[in-house]
Design a protein around this motif. Sequence first.
Motif, mmCIF file in Angstrom:
data_model
loop_
_atom_site.group_PDB
_atom_site.id
_atom_site.type_symbol
_atom_site.label_atom_id
_atom_site.label_comp_id
_atom_site.label_asym_id
_atom_site.label_seq_id
_atom_site.Cartn_x
_atom_site.Cartn_y
_atom_site.Cartn_z
ATOM 1 N N SER A 218 13.284 61.825 -7.549
ATOM 2 C CA SER A 218 12.673 61.244 -6.354
ATOM 3 C C SER A 218 13.385 61.734 -5.091
ATOM 4 O O SER A 218 12.759 62.050 -4.069
ATOM 5 N N GLU A 219 14.709 61.828 -5.197
ATOM 6 C CA GLU A 219 15.501 62.282 -4.058
ATOM 7 C C GLU A 219 15.174 63.761 -3.735
ATOM 8 O O GLU A 219 15.071 64.153 -2.581
ATOM 9 N N ILE A 220 14.987 64.551 -4.794
ATOM 10 C CA ILE A 220 14.612 65.967 -4.585
ATOM 11 C C ILE A 220 13.253 66.031 -3.876
ATOM 12 O O ILE A 220 13.062 66.786 -2.924
ATOM 13 N N PHE A 221 12.331 65.216 -4.337
ATOM 14 C CA PHE A 221 10.995 65.199 -3.723
ATOM 15 C C PHE A 221 11.106 64.809 -2.246
ATOM 16 O O PHE A 221 10.419 65.351 -1.385
ATOM 17 N N ARG A 222 12.004 63.835 -1.994
ATOM 18 C CA ARG A 222 12.169 63.401 -0.597
ATOM 19 C C ARG A 222 12.689 64.576 0.245
ATOM 20 O O ARG A 222 12.239 64.804 1.369
ATOM 21 N N GLY A 223 13.589 65.339 -0.352
ATOM 22 C CA GLY A 223 14.113 66.508 0.360
ATOM 23 C C GLY A 223 12.991 67.475 0.713
ATOM 24 O O GLY A 223 12.908 67.973 1.839
ATOM 25 N N MET A 224 12.105 67.701 -0.236
ATOM 26 C CA MET A 224 11.041 68.686 -0.007
ATOM 27 C C MET A 224 10.002 68.181 0.992
ATOM 28 O O MET A 224 9.159 68.934 1.447
ATOM 29 N N LEU A 250 1.753 68.171 -0.646
ATOM 30 C CA LEU A 250 2.181 68.034 -2.040
ATOM 31 C C LEU A 250 3.327 67.039 -2.187
ATOM 32 O O LEU A 250 3.386 66.276 -3.143
ATOM 33 N N PHE A 251 4.248 67.036 -1.237
ATOM 34 C CA PHE A 251 5.391 66.133 -1.372
ATOM 35 C C PHE A 251 5.393 65.031 -0.321
ATOM 36 O O PHE A 251 6.346 64.266 -0.222
ATOM 37 N N SER A 252 4.324 64.960 0.457
ATOM 38 C CA SER A 252 4.294 63.899 1.455
ATOM 39 C C SER A 252 3.962 62.574 0.764
ATOM 40 O O SER A 252 3.500 62.547 -0.372
ATOM 41 N N GLY A 253 4.187 61.490 1.472
ATOM 42 C CA GLY A 253 3.893 60.172 0.910
ATOM 43 C C GLY A 253 4.996 59.715 -0.016
ATOM 44 O O GLY A 253 6.121 60.220 0.001
ATOM 45 N N ASP A 254 4.636 58.762 -0.843
ATOM 46 C CA ASP A 254 5.574 58.118 -1.750
ATOM 47 C C ASP A 254 6.281 59.130 -2.661
ATOM 48 O O ASP A 254 5.631 59.988 -3.243
ATOM 49 N N ALA A 255 7.609 59.005 -2.786
ATOM 50 C CA ALA A 255 8.342 59.915 -3.684
ATOM 51 C C ALA A 255 8.636 59.209 -5.014
ATOM 52 O O ALA A 255 9.584 59.570 -5.716
ATOM 53 N N ASP A 256 7.837 58.226 -5.340
ATOM 54 C CA ASP A 256 8.043 57.441 -6.552
ATOM 55 C C ASP A 256 7.972 58.326 -7.805
ATOM 56 O O ASP A 256 7.106 59.206 -7.891
ATOM 57 N N VAL A 257 8.870 58.084 -8.761
ATOM 58 C CA VAL A 257 8.915 58.880 -9.999
ATOM 59 C C VAL A 257 9.002 57.910 -11.175
ATOM 60 O O VAL A 257 9.749 56.932 -11.103
ATOM 61 N N PRO A 258 8.269 58.156 -12.259
ATOM 62 C CA PRO A 258 8.355 57.230 -13.397
ATOM 63 C C PRO A 258 9.751 57.267 -14.044
ATOM 64 O O PRO A 258 10.470 58.252 -13.925
#
Length: 927
Positions: A218-224, A250-258
Amino acid sequence: MNAVEIEQAISDLAEQPFDAAEFPYAFLEAFGNKDATLKRLRQGVSNKSDLDGVLQTNNIHIATCPAGAVTQMLDALRASPATAKAKAKFILATDGTTLEAEDLTTGETVACAYADFHDHFGFFLPLAGITTVKQIRESAFDIKATGRLNRLYVELLKDNPDWGTEARRHDMNHFVARLIFCFFAEDTGIFHSEGLFTTTTVSQFSDKDSGNTNWVISEIFRGMNTKLGDRAASDLRNWANAFPYVNGGLFSGDADVPRFSKIARSYLLHIGSLDWTKINPDIFGSMIQAVADEGERSALGMHYTSVPNILKVLNPLFLDDLRAQMDEAADNPRKLLNLRNRMAKIRVFDPACGSGNFLVIAYKEMRAIEAVINQRRGEADRKSDIPKTNFRGIELRDFAAEIARLALIIAEFQCDVTYRGAVQARAEFLPLNAQNWITQGNALRLDWLSICPPTGSGVRYHAEDLFHTPLDQAQIDFENEGGETYICGNPPYLGSTWQTTEQKEDLQRIFVGRTKSWKSLDYVAGWFMKAADFGMHTKSVAAFVSTNSICQGDQVPILWPLISGQGFDIVFAHTSFKWANLASHNAGVTVAIVAIANFSDVQKRVFTTSADGQTVVLVASNINAYLVPAPSVIVAKESKAPTNRALMVWGNKPTDGGFLVLNPDERRVLLQESPEARQFIRPYYGAAEYIRGLERYCLWISDDKLEAANSIPAIPPRLEKVRQFRAASIAAETRPASAFPHRFRQIQAVASRYSLIVPQVSSERREFLPVGLLPESSIVSNLAFALYDAPLWNMALIASRLHLVWIGTVCGKLKTDFRYSNTLGWNTFPVPNLTEKNKADLTACAEAILLAREAHFPATIADLYDPEKMPENLRAAHDRNDETLERIYIGRRFKNDTERLEKLFELYTLMTAGAPAGKNARTRGTS
Ligand SMILES: C[S@@+](CC[C@H](N)C(=O)[O-])C[C@H]1O[C@@H](n2cnc3c(N)ncnc32)[C@H](O)[C@@H]1O
C-alpha cells in the motif's frame, strides 16, 4: 485439464529432483493421464517401447538415458520401429540435465536445459488433446503468468472474503491491475531498477510471516501516486520513495491492499520472479480476464482470440488501406507525412472490447506502419503521433475493462521500445496520463457519441469511469478534425432463447418503434443497429464478428432493412468460418464478419475460406444481407410453389398424446390379436424415423371406416385416450379435435401412391439434404415435409448442392443444423425452366442416388451421409446429379458456393421481378 493446470503440473515436475525411472510417468501424469492409464503402462500392458522407455500408443515415446547421451537417444527414438508402429506423435529424451523432443507430425523440435523444459509445455499441449493455435503455443509466458496470478487471486479471496463481494470487486480487480503493472515495470526498466517491486522492496521490507505485506504494498502504491515535488511532505518511507510517480489514474485514489497470508506472499514473490518482458498484452489480457470470473476459471488460459482472426476484421476495415497508401507514397516525404497525419486522427472504437485485444492489435499494427513512415522520412526515433487514447472501448465487465486499459499502456511501451529504443521509451513513459478512454458499462445503453464523439469534439466524463477516480480533466479533446472512425470488435452473440431479461430489454430499447419482431433478433444485432445510429452523425465504418444467423433466415428481413434504411451498405464480409476462441479440442463457433458503412466510395469485397483453408477475395458491386455478391433482395416466404415444380406440404400433425402411434411391438401385438387391423396401420415417418431408420407405425382411420375400426377391441381404448388428451389440452385450437380422435389433428395430404420426404432439420455435417422416397401408403409426420406423388426429378433438385446452399442461406439454421422450410426454401428456390430432356436426366440422377443407397441396405440415411463414411458410389451419384443440374443452370459446374449463390440470387431477382409489390422479394428499406 486446461492449459494453465498443465503448465502448473509441468513446472512442479521440473522443480523436483530428477528421477530417471519415474520421469516418463510423472510427465504423462502432468498431461492429464489417469492413474489407471499409468498403471497399465507401468505394468507393461500398454507400454509399447522397444527402447526400455515408455511408449504410449498414438501419443509419445519417452526415454531417459545416461548423462550426455540425449541426442543419441532422441535419434534412437526416431528410428525405433515401435515409434512408427504405435503412431507416436512425439518423442522425448532426457538425462536430467538436458531435454530434447520432437513433434513427429510437424518436425518441430525442442532442446533445452532440463530445468527449463516447463517453459516449452505449450509444445506438448497436443498430448492433452489441446490442439493449439500456434500463437497459444508461443504464449507460454502468458499462460504461466495467468496461472500464477489466478492462484494468488484465489488465495487472497480466501483471506479477504469481503474483497470478493460485489461491493469490493472493483477494488480487487483494480489491485490486480496495479500488481501487473508493477511486475511489468520492474522487469522493463520503467522502475529504473530491476526487481525494485518484488525483490528489492516487497521481499525485503515485508515480514516473512506476511503480517505487514499489505501495508508495504500500500505504501508503494502511495508512492506511485505522489508527485515528486510532493514527496517531502508525504511522509513516505524511503523504500517507497524509490518508486517513480506513475499515477495516470492507475494509482490514484485509495491505496488499500488486501491482507496477505504467508502463502499469498510467496505466490506474489514467485509471480514477480517471472520474466514480464515476455508479456503479450493482447493474449495475456484475454487469458487473465477469466481470473476474475469464477465461471470461466475452469477454462483458464484457453480463452483467446487469435491474432489472424482479429486481422480478418482490421485489415479490410482500414489497415490494408493504410498499407496501400504507404506503398503508394514510397519515399515521398510529403505523402508519407500526409499518411502519418491521417493516422494520428484515426479512432478505433470497440464497443465490446473485453480486455482490448482488437484495440491492442490495431494500435500495434498502426505503430508498425508509422515506424516505416518515420524511417523513410529519416525520423526513426520520433515520438509517436498515434495517441493510444484514440483506441476507445466499452466493456461491461469491470476487470476486463481494467485490463484493456493496462494492455494498451503495455502495448504503447513495447512499441516505443521496438521502434525508438528502450532508453527513449523509459525516459518518456512516466507519468501515465490520466485520460479515460475505456468505459466500463453496457454498450447497448450508453451513448456511443459521447464516448467516441464525432470528429473534432471532446469526450464527456463518464460516471462509470474505468478507474472510478476523479480525472484530471472533465473531457479529453481529440486533435482529430477530419479524422476517421473505425468501429470493430466481436460483441457477444446470443440467440433470443439465451438472452437474459436485461439483454432482451437492451434490444427492446434499441429496436422498439423500428420493428415489432425484435424478439427474434440475436443480441449482436444491437451492436449493428447502434453502429448505424452512430453513423447518422459521422462518416463511419463498422466491422463486427457476428453469428451468421443474422445473415440467414428469419433475422434477415427484420434487421437488414433497418440498417440499409439508414443509408448503410455491407462493404465487406467474410462468409462463415470457424472462430477458434477456445483452443481446447479445436472448439470454435461458426461466425461471419460483416462490415457496414454509410458512404459508397469503397470497393466492396467478399472474403471466403476455400476448401484448402486459403482466403479468397471477390470484388463485388453489391453485397446483400445474405453476404452474397448479388442484388440486395430479401427472400420472403411464398405460400404457393411456382408451377415448375411439385407442391411441398408440411407433414401431418397427430397431437395424440402418442396413442395413434405404434412401435413395432405394439403393432405386432395388435396384429396378432386382430389381423383385420392391418388395413388401419401405416408406416409412419418423421425426421428421426427417416434419417435414423427408426421403425414406427400409426393408426390411420378414415371417417367411413371408423365403425370397422371400432370393432377391433384394442382400438377404441386408444381413441378414447386421444380424445381425453385433446380435450384436456391447454391449446384452445386442439380441444375441438377431441371430437374426431380417430384422425390426426391436422391432415395436410396423403399420397395416393408414393411420397418424397424432406426432414425439417438436418445435421450441418451432411453434404446433402436427406430427401428420400417412402414406401407406398406411408404417412409423413409434422416433423418433415412431403411431396406427394411428385415426379422424381423434384428429388434431384432437393438432393443437390445448389439446394443445400440455398436452404442454408435463406432458411437459416436451428442451432447449427439446416432448418428446412417449404415456403421459404422450396417455393422460393430459383429453378430454370426444365425441358422434358432435363427432367428425364434429373429423374435418372435421382434413381441413381436411390440405387446407390439401396446397395448398402440396411444402412440408414445417417450412416450413408456421415461425411467421413459416405460410400463412394453414393458420392458419385450425387456428383452426377450436381453435374447434371448445374449444367442446366450455367452449362458447367459452379466453381464454389459463392458462385452458386450469386447465380441463385440473380435468378431469384428475375423470378420475383414481376411479382406484385409485397410479394416474394423485398427490396431494401422495407421491413
Ligand atoms: C466475445 S467477447 C469479445 C472480447 C474480446 N474482443 C475478445 O476477443 O476476447 C465479448 C465481450 O463483450 C462484453 N459484453 C457483453 N455484453 C456487453 C454489453 N452489453 N456492453 C458492453 N460489453 C458487453 C463481454 O463482457 C465480453 O468481454
